[in-house]
Design an enzyme around this catalytic site. Structure first.
Site, PDB file in Angstrom:
ATOM      1  N   SER A  78       0.820  -1.211   0.000  1.00 42.92           N
ATOM      2  CA  SER A  78       0.000   0.000   0.000  1.00 42.92           C
ATOM      3  C   SER A  78       0.854   1.262   0.000  1.00 42.92           C
ATOM      4  CB  SER A  78      -0.948  -0.051   1.203  1.00 42.92           C
ATOM      5  OG  SER A  78      -1.927   0.937   1.129  1.00 42.92           O
ATOM      6  N   HIS A 137      -2.748  -1.242  -4.718  1.00 45.58           N
ATOM      7  CA  HIS A 137      -4.217  -1.131  -4.779  1.00 45.58           C
ATOM      8  C   HIS A 137      -4.642   0.321  -4.611  1.00 45.58           C
ATOM      9  CE1 HIS A 137      -4.528  -0.389  -0.477  1.00 45.58           C
ATOM     10  NE2 HIS A 137      -3.766  -1.441  -0.247  1.00 45.58           N
TER      11      HIS A 137
END
Length: 215
Positions: free
Chosen positions: A100, A123
């Site tokens: 992330s 993501h």
């Protein structure tokens, strides 16, 4: 013992090394205090450290060890921007995971390594808590997403189109969109510079320090 209880780290042995090791582990904690059972790295602890490292005359380079699940987006970007703006050579090493918002932190260094078994999850940004359902909310979220993408593209070899494709890919993660890159996959797509461990990371950092000293 007091430092172990307070920070979770032991006092390092006296060293004459000119390389400082900075660890970013667990979840990057930002403006909200996480529950006490969470392993966290607090950004308000790291930022003053980075300022001190920039000014310390005996520190010639910084090795950043990463094993993080991600965390607060703005806190992670703040750390990444600080690392990218240091005048001293920096090398990052992803161990276990650099997921992330840990991705910008990893690529914000001058050179990046990942171990064979480490992984990185790419993501989209998520919102937690109460969301006001107005167009401005989604515009703000899109701007924040663009900030992360532009930073990663600027400091790595991956193209924006490829990064967005990995970020919004469906079908790989069970209950989410995105992509998990393991070891050489992160290097192959241009996100990370090289596969390696501590030995390779320190060797590269020494090389960067030598190059800076000669220039």
């Amino acid at each position: 013992m007091a430092q172990l209880l307070e920070t979770g780290t032991t006092v390092p042995l006296p060293s004459t090394s000119d390389i400082h090791c900075l660890t970013i582990v667990g979840q990057i904690e930002g403006h909200l205090v996480l529950p006490p059972q969470n392993k966290t790295t607090k950004y308000e602890h790291l930022l003053p450290q980075l300022v001190a490292l920039e000014q310390h005359p005996e520190v010639k380079g910084v090795l950043v060890l990463l094993n993080t699940v991600g965390g607060d987006v703005e806190a992670g970007l703040a750390i990444a921007e600080m690392l990218a703006s240091l005048s001293k050579p920096t090398v990052s090493l992803v161990l276990g995971g650099g997921h992330s918002i840990g991705v910008p932190v990893a690529v914000g260094c001058n050179y990046s390594f990942i171990t064979e078994t480490a992984s990185m999850t790419i993501h989209p940004i998520r919102l937690t808590g109460q969301v006001i359902g107005v167009p401005q909310t989604w515009e703000y979220l899109e701007k924040m997403q663009d900030r992360v993408i532009k930073f990663v593209v600027r400091y790595s070899q991956i193209g924006e189109e490829r990064l967005r494709e990995l970020m919004f890919r469906s079908g790989e993660l069970a209950r989410d969109v995105g992509t998990v890159l393991v070891g050489r996959e992160a290097v192959k797509c241009g996100l990370i510079n090289e596969v390696g461990g501590v030995r390779e990371a320190l060797s590269k950092l020494r090389q960067l320090i030598s190059c800076q000293a000669r220039s």
